[in-house]
Design an enzyme around this catalytic site. Structure first.
Site, PDB file in Angstrom:
ATOM      1  N   LYS A  82       4.406  -3.490  -3.499  1.00  0.00           N
ATOM      2  CA  LYS A  82       4.262  -2.183  -4.634  1.00  0.00           C
ATOM      3  C   LYS A  82       4.291  -2.654  -5.897  1.00  0.00           C
ATOM      4  O   LYS A  82       5.114  -3.561  -6.186  1.00  0.00           O
ATOM      5  CB  LYS A  82       5.363  -1.170  -4.323  1.00  0.00           C
ATOM      6  CG  LYS A  82       5.388   0.205  -5.010  1.00  0.00           C
ATOM      7  CD  LYS A  82       6.486   1.263  -4.716  1.00  0.00           C
ATOM      8  CE  LYS A  82       6.443   2.389  -5.194  1.00  0.00           C
ATOM      9  NZ  LYS A  82       7.373   3.398  -4.589  1.00  0.00           N
ATOM     10  N   SER A 157       6.216   7.952  -3.282  1.00  0.00           N
ATOM     11  CA  SER A 157       5.495   7.471  -4.201  1.00  0.00           C
ATOM     12  C   SER A 157       4.725   6.112  -3.740  1.00  0.00           C
ATOM     13  O   SER A 157       3.974   5.581  -4.647  1.00  0.00           O
ATOM     14  CB  SER A 157       6.582   6.928  -5.435  1.00  0.00           C
ATOM     15  OG  SER A 157       7.346   6.027  -4.947  1.00  0.00           O
ATOM     16  N   SER A 181      10.522   8.134  -0.671  1.00  0.00           N
ATOM     17  CA  SER A 181       9.043   7.442  -1.265  1.00  0.00           C
ATOM     18  C   SER A 181       8.342   6.347  -0.132  1.00  0.00           C
ATOM     19  O   SER A 181       6.968   5.762  -0.434  1.00  0.00           O
ATOM     20  CB  SER A 181       9.216   6.786  -2.432  1.00  0.00           C
ATOM     21  OG  SER A 181       9.197   7.507  -3.570  1.00  0.00           O
TER      22      SER A 181
END
Ligand SMILES: [Zn+2]
Lengths: 480, 482
Positions: A82, A157, A181
């Site tokens: 990420k 997310s 997330s």
């Protein structure tokens, strides 16, 4: 080479170490897919081609000398991370305009651990800006699309990491969790997503959203791969005071078990707001596991209905402070640099942050302000303690807790973006464990009649990831 | 009548002391002063995204030391908190400090005023925090401020007093004593010029006899010990004048301007902070167990008051001399070492205070590396005591020592500075002087005894000052009076 997309991380690593697969070839394939299919779903912000190919060549060289095994359990495995995880030589954007041009001068501990394990970092994935969101629509680089259906959100997310795994660009990716997330997008995209125990994986190098719940978290397509991924990243780190010394078992060796689990069904997690199809699917999972000899028991987590409020107060408070460093002074975006300091600050932050981030900074600043601290932050901290006690009590009675991961399957892009409160409820089954620090996993199980993936969540006591991997393995095996 | 027109000042001090540690408080960067800007930095103290603090144990130990030295309580569990505000030299946008659960509570400072009056002031708390960087404001022709983050993350303790001081002189005495304890314990260098030690004062005034406190102001930016005293005095007078003229004091932060000798209010915008303190989630609670505390206590060096008492008792010196000699550890250590080589505490004390300190003051040399070592001073003292040399000769010896670094024996030999105490030798000289000055002998005998000095002078002249004055006096008296 066998069909790249069907290889698990385990198969890749075994093949590379045995000299049957080339890490360079695997990396090239991953990069190629990232550039094509990845682009179609907007999963990546940066592709780390040059370094990836170098790393892969080094892994191949080791394999040739026969020195890679067993210290490199992820030898040659392409991994995506990420874009809030620091990795030298490439931008770390957090999907925010405010970090324009920022290249971290140091590697996150997790990245070091992965590279030591032989993993090849092929790219930095798209995300909700600063990990704030449940749909991956809050990205300066545009939304990620759900690989199952491009009209739908992948969840957030960690939407980019999850979609990259679901699209089979990489067998393993790392996202980060603050309140769901990784588990929530894993459920929406149909892959495994683990939120480790708080302190399991070092946060050093993870750009902070809410320090007291943030955790780097792996995603994979099999129970075995996610266990390998966690094992490679986890461990006490001198650079993170909140990381925990724990003697991790070799998870992949203990995956197969005859153990019969006692599993709690929290009644509060099956109440109003839960989609019928999701509910039925979780009940099917329960029936299947019962058939396999695991026992179930209704339990209560009475503080559940407070969790979302507590979660948004505490994480926003921490975020308002964590994001203060993005001020245009040292790195990233600077606007109105020729004006006075206050104007530079406010112009930079106004232009650099997106709407959701601003909303949380405002909320967090408010709950910490003189006159409101007691009523909001202090009270939320107290309730957080009660939430922790809820779990502690529950785990005196049961080994694991089962629930849906998300109240609904994937929803349409744009459907909830203007309704933050509804969006916030996406975390209703995941936020509590984040606040309590307990580990949780989302296991893909079943589909809606429209063919959308559904996630079943298991929660465990602190540092009992082993049980999570075992139950995931059991459910995965019995479902297929 | 009081000094301030019927008003009584109420003063509390907040002292920030940089801890003398190897590295910074939350990272491995060197804790040093005077290096090129931004060279002592890393991702942690630069506040880069994702970097995390790890507490330096040595900093905690220094804090414990100071708390114990002032008789405070070391809390077994304390909590770090974030103090949030925006400033370019604060790279994280918050300072890691301690708020509602500091590491130290209570304690008391005992100090003396310049006239010797004894006073004391209790402490509220001592807490640990990190220092910010430095803003280097525009030089001529520049339109921007530069930031140096070398200082960022330097460990500090903040020592907060109760509002128990009642005059600028007390505040000065208190501050100097705190500095002395910091130096004795090697917690802080105490150097205000380098900003290692900083002091803010909270000041209010109230009519004498009134119990309630007046509205207080905070005065910052003093850069010397006397500057603190002056700034406080200025602010008291300002407040009294304001009240006398029917006005009222408004709560404000003032900056002391040393060159103009005035304190002026900051713009209200700069001081209207809501710091939004909350527990620092990147650090775990600071747990200090009793074993650790006891270990620090056992390794506590001798404190100023203890040393002073020992000097008075063991070396038989006056309290005032003890106070002067224990002012700094380096001076006290020097005197202590002198006393390893001599028994005459008072003479040694005089020599260290007047001769040695006088020379050091002029030369600016550091006492701990000065070429005249303690045993050399002790030599001089011993030679005076044994009458080998006179006090006057001793000064000559010392001056030469400062010049050349040679030992007393060598200097005495080279200069032929031996004192003549031999009575036969002296009598012969006296006899010849008496017979050469019969006129003056008659004057003396007729009662003009003040001419005695003339004969002493003649003997000294004859012996090039080497005659033992005591012996000369005795022999002359015998001759002239006999
Ligand atoms: Zn540093």
């Amino acid at each position: 080479m066998p069909d790249y997309k069907e290889l698990t991380a385990k198969q890749m690593a075994d093949g590379v170490k045995a000299g049957k697969l080339s890490a360079v070839e695997l990396a090239k394939e991953a990069i190629n897919l990232a550039k094509t299919e990845g682009k179609a779903i907007n999963a990546f912000i940066t592709i780390c081609e040059e370094k990836a190919l170098k790393q892969a060549a080094a892994v191949d060289a080791l394999a040739k000398k026969g020195t890679s095994s067993p210290s490199q359990p992820l030898a040659g495995v392409p991994v995506a991370i990420k874009d809030n995880i620091s990795y030298t030589d490439y931008a770390t954007t957090c999907a925010s305009h405010i970090l324009d041009g920022y290249i971290p001068p140091y590697d996150a501990t997790c990245v070091k651990n992965l590279i030591d394990a032989g993993a090849i970092i092929i790219g930095k994935t798209n995300m909700d800006e600063f990990a704030m969101g449940s749909s991956n629509e809050n990205s300066f680089y545009g939304p990620v699309k759900n690989p199952v259906n491009h009209e739908l959100v992948p969840g957030g997310s960690s939407g980019g990491s999850t979609a990259a795994v679901a699209q089979k660009i990489v067998p393993i990716a790392f996202g980060s969790e603050t309140g769901g997330s990784v588990r929530q997008p894993a459920a929406l995209c149909g892959v495994f997503g683990l939120k480790p125990t708080y302190g399991g994986i070092s946060r050093y190098g993870l750009v902070a959203f809410a320090s007291s719940t943030d955790q780097i978290a792996p995603l994979a397509r099999t129970a075995e791969d996610i266990a390998l991924a966690y094992q490679a990243a986890a461990g006490r780190d001198e650079n993170d005071s909140t990381s925990v010394t724990f003697d991790h078992p070799v998870y992949s060796e203990k995956l197969a078990t005859d153990k019969k689990f006692k599993i709690g069904i929290p009644k509060e997690y099956f109440a109003e707001g839960l989609d019928d199809e999701v509910k039925q699917t979780v009940e099917e999972a329960i029936k299947l596991l019962e058939k396999n000899g695991h026992t179930f028991k209704e339990i209560s987590l009475p503080m559940t209905d407070r969790a979302i409020a507590v979660y948004y107060i505490i994480t926003s408070a921490e975020a308002s402070s964590n994001l203060a460093r993005f001020d245009g002074v040292k790195y990233g975006l600077r606007e109105a640099g020729d004006k006075d300091l206050t104007t530079m600050y406010s112009t930079t932050r106004d232009s650099g942050f997106g709407a959701e981030v601003k909303r949380r900074i405002m909320l967090g600043t408010y709950v910490l302000s003189a006159g409101y601290y007691e009523a909001y932050y202090r009270k939320a901290s107290k309730v957080r303690e009660l939430i922790r006690l809820d779990f502690e009590k529950a785990f005196n009675e049961v080994d694991l807790i089962i629930s849906p991961t998300s109240p609904t399957a994937a929803f349409k892009l744009g459907e909830k973006i203007d309704d933050p409160l509804t969006m916030y409820l996406s975390d209703i089954y995941t936020a509590s464990a984040s606040l309590a620090g307990n580990p949780g996993i989302s296991v893909p199980f079943g589909k809606t009649k429209d063919g959308l993936p559904i996630g079943v969540q298991f929660l465990a006591p602190w540092f009992n990831e082993l049980s999570l991997f075992q139950i995931s393995n059991i459910l995965q095996k019995s479902a297929s | 009548m009081s000094e301030y027109d019927g008003y009584e000042p109420v003063i509390g001090l907040e002292i920030h002391a940089q801890l003398q540690t190897e590295s910074k408080i939350f990272c491995g960067c060197k804790n040093a002063y005077g290096e090129p800007p931004n060279t002592l930095t890393c991702p942690v103290c630069l506040g880069l995204p994702g970097a995390l603090p790890v507490l330096n144990k040595q900093a905690v130990e220094k804090a414990i030391k100071m708390i114990l030295a002032v008789g405070g309580k070391v809390c077994n569990r304390s909590v770090f908190a974030r103090k949030n505000y925006f400033y370019p030299d604060l790279p994280k946008g918050y300072q890691i400090s301690q708020f509602d659960k500091p590491i130290g509570e209570g304690g008391e400072i005992f100090f003396s005023l310049e006239d010797g009056t004894k006073k004391s002031c209790r402490l509220t708390r001592i807490h640990i925090e990190e220092d910010a960087g430095k803003s280097l404001h525009p030089e001529k022709g520049e339109s921007y401020t530069r930031v140096d983050l070398n200082r960022c993350g330097t460990p500090l303790i903040e020592i907060v007093s109760e509002p128990e001081m009642r005059s600028p002189e007390e505040a000065y005495g208190y501050f100097v004593k705190v500095k002395q304890i910091l130096q004795y314990t090697k917690v802080c260098s105490g150097d205000m010029e380098k900003g290692h030690l900083r002091c803010d004062a909270n000041i209010s005034v109230r009519p004498v006899g009134q119990e309630e406190f007046g509205t207080r102001t905070e005065v910052k930016n003093m850069n010397s010990f006397k500057g603190v005293e002056r700034a406080i005095k200025f602010e008291i007078q300002r407040q009294v004048k304001l009240l006398k003229s029917g006005g009222s004091v408004t709560q404000a932060t003032l900056l002391w301007d040393e060159s103009r000798q005035v304190a002026e209010a900051m713009r209200s915008k700069e001081e209207s902070h809501d710091y939004r303190y909350f527990p620092e989630p990147d650090l775990v609670n600071l747990v200090v167990n009793d074993v650790w505390i006891e270990n620090v206590r056992e390794n506590m060096p001798e404190l100023p008051d203890e040393k002073s008492e020992r000097f008075i008792k063991d070396y038989q010196i006056r309290p005032y001399d003890a106070m002067v000699l224990t002012d700094t550890t380096s001076l006290a250590d020097y005197y202590d070492e002198v006393m390893q080589y001599t028994k005459d505490g008072r003479t040694a004390a005089n020599w260290v205070q007047s001769e040695l300190l006088g020379v050091l003051k002029d030369s600016g040399d550091d006492i701990s590396t000065f070429k005249v070592r303690p045993n050399m001073i002790a030599d001089i003292v011993n030679k005076i005591e044994s009458k080998e040399i006179s006090g006057k000769m001793a000064k000559t010896v010392f001056a030469e020592m400062v010049e050349s670094g040679k030992s007393a024996d060598v200097i005495i030999k080279e200069k032929g500075l031996v004192q003549i105490s031999d009575e036969k030798q002296l009598l012969a000289i006296i006899d010849s002087i008496i017979s050469a000055n019969t006129g003056n002998v008659d004057k003396y005998k007729s009662g003009k005894t003040n001419i005695f000095g003339f004969f002493v002078g003649q003997v000294m002249k004859e012996t090039k000052g080497q005659a033992n004055p005591e012996v000369v006096n005795r022999l002359l008296k015998q001759k002239l009076d006999g």
